[in-house]
Write a protein that holds these residues in place. Structure first.
Motif, PDB file in Angstrom:
ATOM      1  N   TYR A  36       0.806  -1.222   0.000  1.00  0.00           N
ATOM      2  CA  TYR A  36       0.000   0.000   0.000  1.00  0.00           C
ATOM      3  C   TYR A  36       0.840   1.272   0.000  1.00  0.00           C
ATOM      4  N   SER A  37       2.148   1.119  -0.152  1.00  0.00           N
ATOM      5  CA  SER A  37       2.997   2.310  -0.175  1.00  0.00           C
ATOM      6  C   SER A  37       4.002   2.237  -1.316  1.00  0.00           C
ATOM      7  N   THR A  38       5.128   1.573  -1.133  1.00  0.00           N
ATOM      8  CA  THR A  38       6.187   1.632  -2.135  1.00  0.00           C
ATOM      9  C   THR A  38       5.822   0.928  -3.440  1.00  0.00           C
ATOM     10  N   GLN A  39       4.970  -0.109  -3.378  1.00  0.00           N
ATOM     11  CA  GLN A  39       4.577  -0.816  -4.603  1.00  0.00           C
ATOM     12  C   GLN A  39       3.261  -0.296  -5.182  1.00  0.00           C
ATOM     13  N   SER A  40       2.760   0.800  -4.636  1.00  0.00           N
ATOM     14  CA  SER A  40       1.410   1.229  -4.957  1.00  0.00           C
ATOM     15  C   SER A  40       1.335   2.083  -6.229  1.00  0.00           C
ATOM     16  N   PHE A  41       1.722   1.472  -7.363  1.00  0.00           N
ATOM     17  CA  PHE A  41       1.648   2.166  -8.646  1.00  0.00           C
ATOM     18  C   PHE A  41       1.000   1.257  -9.679  1.00  0.00           C
ATOM     19  N   LYS A  42       0.285   1.856 -10.620  1.00  0.00           N
ATOM     20  CA  LYS A  42      -0.360   1.086 -11.679  1.00  0.00           C
ATOM     21  C   LYS A  42       0.121   1.597 -13.030  1.00  0.00           C
ATOM     22  N   GLY A  57       7.750 -10.682  16.759  1.00  0.00           N
ATOM     23  CA  GLY A  57       8.242  -9.952  17.918  1.00  0.00           C
ATOM     24  C   GLY A  57       8.509  -8.480  17.704  1.00  0.00           C
ATOM     25  N   ASN A  58       8.380  -7.995  16.480  1.00  0.00           N
ATOM     26  CA  ASN A  58       8.635  -6.576  16.195  1.00  0.00           C
ATOM     27  C   ASN A  58       7.323  -5.796  16.189  1.00  0.00           C
ATOM     28  N   ASP A  59       7.241  -4.757  17.019  1.00  0.00           N
ATOM     29  CA  ASP A  59       6.059  -3.899  17.052  1.00  0.00           C
ATOM     30  C   ASP A  59       6.044  -2.978  15.839  1.00  0.00           C
ATOM     31  N   CYS A  60       4.853  -2.716  15.312  1.00  0.00           N
ATOM     32  CA  CYS A  60       4.741  -1.824  14.154  1.00  0.00           C
ATOM     33  C   CYS A  60       3.393  -1.117  14.167  1.00  0.00           C
ATOM     34  N   ASN A  61       3.428   0.201  13.984  1.00  0.00           N
ATOM     35  CA  ASN A  61       2.209   0.975  13.775  1.00  0.00           C
ATOM     36  C   ASN A  61       1.956   0.974  12.264  1.00  0.00           C
ATOM     37  N   VAL A  62       1.164   0.026  11.813  1.00  0.00           N
ATOM     38  CA  VAL A  62       1.041  -0.273  10.386  1.00  0.00           C
ATOM     39  C   VAL A  62       0.565   0.935   9.581  1.00  0.00           C
ATOM     40  N   LEU A  63      -0.538   1.543  10.004  1.00  0.00           N
ATOM     41  CA  LEU A  63      -1.065   2.693   9.252  1.00  0.00           C
ATOM     42  C   LEU A  63      -0.100   3.855   9.285  1.00  0.00           C
ATOM     43  N   GLY A  64       0.560   4.045  10.426  1.00  0.00           N
ATOM     44  CA  GLY A  64       1.543   5.119  10.517  1.00  0.00           C
ATOM     45  C   GLY A  64       2.649   4.948   9.488  1.00  0.00           C
ATOM     46  N   GLU A  65       3.154   3.729   9.346  1.00  0.00           N
ATOM     47  CA  GLU A  65       4.221   3.463   8.380  1.00  0.00           C
ATOM     48  C   GLU A  65       3.735   3.637   6.944  1.00  0.00           C
ATOM     49  N   ILE A  66       2.529   3.165   6.672  1.00  0.00           N
ATOM     50  CA  ILE A  66       1.979   3.306   5.313  1.00  0.00           C
ATOM     51  C   ILE A  66       1.809   4.788   4.962  1.00  0.00           C
ATOM     52  N   SER A  85       2.069  16.385  11.333  1.00  0.00           N
ATOM     53  CA  SER A  85       2.518  17.519  10.535  1.00  0.00           C
ATOM     54  C   SER A  85       2.393  17.219   9.043  1.00  0.00           C
ATOM     55  N   ARG A  86       2.756  16.001   8.645  1.00  0.00           N
ATOM     56  CA  ARG A  86       2.665  15.614   7.239  1.00  0.00           C
ATOM     57  C   ARG A  86       1.215  15.475   6.785  1.00  0.00           C
ATOM     58  N   MET A  87       0.348  15.058   7.692  1.00  0.00           N
ATOM     59  CA  MET A  87      -1.064  14.923   7.345  1.00  0.00           C
ATOM     60  C   MET A  87      -1.685  16.270   6.997  1.00  0.00           C
ATOM     61  N   ARG A  88      -1.203  17.333   7.622  1.00  0.00           N
ATOM     62  CA  ARG A  88      -1.708  18.666   7.271  1.00  0.00           C
ATOM     63  C   ARG A  88      -1.409  18.997   5.813  1.00  0.00           C
ATOM     64  N   GLU A  89      -0.262  18.533   5.325  1.00  0.00           N
ATOM     65  CA  GLU A  89       0.097  18.750   3.925  1.00  0.00           C
ATOM     66  C   GLU A  89      -0.675  17.839   2.981  1.00  0.00           C
ATOM     67  N   MET A  90      -0.977  16.623   3.437  1.00  0.00           N
ATOM     68  CA  MET A  90      -1.558  15.592   2.566  1.00  0.00           C
ATOM     69  C   MET A  90      -3.057  15.703   2.370  1.00  0.00           C
ATOM     70  N   LEU A 141       3.335   7.410   6.251  1.00  0.00           N
ATOM     71  CA  LEU A 141       4.636   8.074   6.094  1.00  0.00           C
ATOM     72  C   LEU A 141       5.239   7.769   4.725  1.00  0.00           C
ATOM     73  N   ALA A 142       5.139   6.508   4.294  1.00  0.00           N
ATOM     74  CA  ALA A 142       5.666   6.135   2.978  1.00  0.00           C
ATOM     75  C   ALA A 142       4.891   6.827   1.863  1.00  0.00           C
ATOM     76  N   ARG A 143       3.578   6.891   2.001  1.00  0.00           N
ATOM     77  CA  ARG A 143       2.765   7.540   0.972  1.00  0.00           C
ATOM     78  C   ARG A 143       3.009   9.055   0.962  1.00  0.00           C
ATOM     79  N   TYR A 144       3.361   9.620   2.100  1.00  0.00           N
ATOM     80  CA  TYR A 144       3.700  11.049   2.131  1.00  0.00           C
ATOM     81  C   TYR A 144       4.899  11.328   1.227  1.00  0.00           C
ATOM     82  N   ASP A 145       5.918  10.468   1.300  1.00  0.00           N
ATOM     83  CA  ASP A 145       7.096  10.657   0.449  1.00  0.00           C
ATOM     84  C   ASP A 145       6.703  10.654  -1.027  1.00  0.00           C
ATOM     85  N   HIS A 146       5.811   9.728  -1.413  1.00  0.00           N
ATOM     86  CA  HIS A 146       5.345   9.669  -2.803  1.00  0.00           C
ATOM     87  C   HIS A 146       4.405  10.837  -3.131  1.00  0.00           C
TER      88      HIS A 146
END
Length: 206
Positions: A109-115, A141-150, A186-191, A152-157
């Motif tokens: 849903y982020s880095t591969q999200s192109f058609k 065993g690794n904690d992850c805030n899934v939506l947060g990571e997605i 902060s990034r959500m304000r831009e997005m 952030l990645a989509r913000y870069d794109h």
């Protein structure tokens, strides 16, 4: 640009009844919010400017539980140009998938999200539904805030390639910041263009 807002409302209510049942109706109190969404979806830039909306940002639709956010975003997608129509994706389901499938879910849903289109590669558009209802998950065993990571990645794109994202949420800006941190807030304000139901909107599920 010529279009009839009453005709759009009639279509939305008819389609809503077919998809969600004969009880579905557009309430008068929600029509101003719907007008904003339709102006944005159709691409009426003159009225977008008047309403303070940017065509270069996605929609953040907020409101209390049961006010109809998911339903409206599902229906409104049909008014977008074909290449900008989006799929609704449950934030909670993404977190549960991550616990089973791992980091490939984030990549999907982020880095591969192109058609691919005749004009080249275009970013896929998604509407992440009920953002904030999910919880951090573990994978091996690794904690992850899934939506947060997605997000952030989509913000870069979004910055580099104009990737649009839409979300629905029950949470206030301060609660979103509490969950995802100041960096993402902060990034959500831009997005996003913020479009909000009133706090006393009726619970349509009653």
């Amino acid at each position: 640009m010529e279009y009839s807002f009453p005709a759009c409302l009639f279509w939305l209510e008819s389609e809503g009844k077919q998809r969600f049942g004969s009880h579905f109706r557009i309430e008068k109190a929600d029509q101003r919010l719907l007008y904003k969404l339709l102006v944005y979806a159709i691409g009426d830039r003159e009225n977008m400017i008047k309403l303070g909306l940017s065509p270069h940002k996605g929609i953040l639709l907020s409101g209390p539980v049961g006010c109809g956010k998911t339903t409206l975003m599902t229906l409104i997608s049909q008014f977008f140009p074909r290449l900008n129509q989006y799929a609704m994706v449950s934030a909670r389901s993404l977190s549960l998938r991550f616990a089973i499938e791992g980091y490939g879910v984030i990549s999907q849903y982020s880095t591969q999200s192109f058609k691919y289109t005749s004009g080249g590669y275009l970013p896929n558009v998604y509407c992440f539904d009920d953002v904030g209802t999910e919880r951090p998950m573990q994978y091996y065993g690794n904690d992850c805030n899934v939506l947060g990571e997605i997000l952030l990645a989509r913000y870069d794109h979004f910055v580099k390639k104009g990737m649009l994202t839409h979300i629905t949420t029950n949470l206030s800006a301060s609660k979103l910041e509490e969950l995802y941190g100041n960096r993402l807030r902060s990034r959500m304000r831009e997005m996003f263009n913020l479009v909000a139901f009133s706090a006393d909107s009726n619970d349509k599920r009653q």
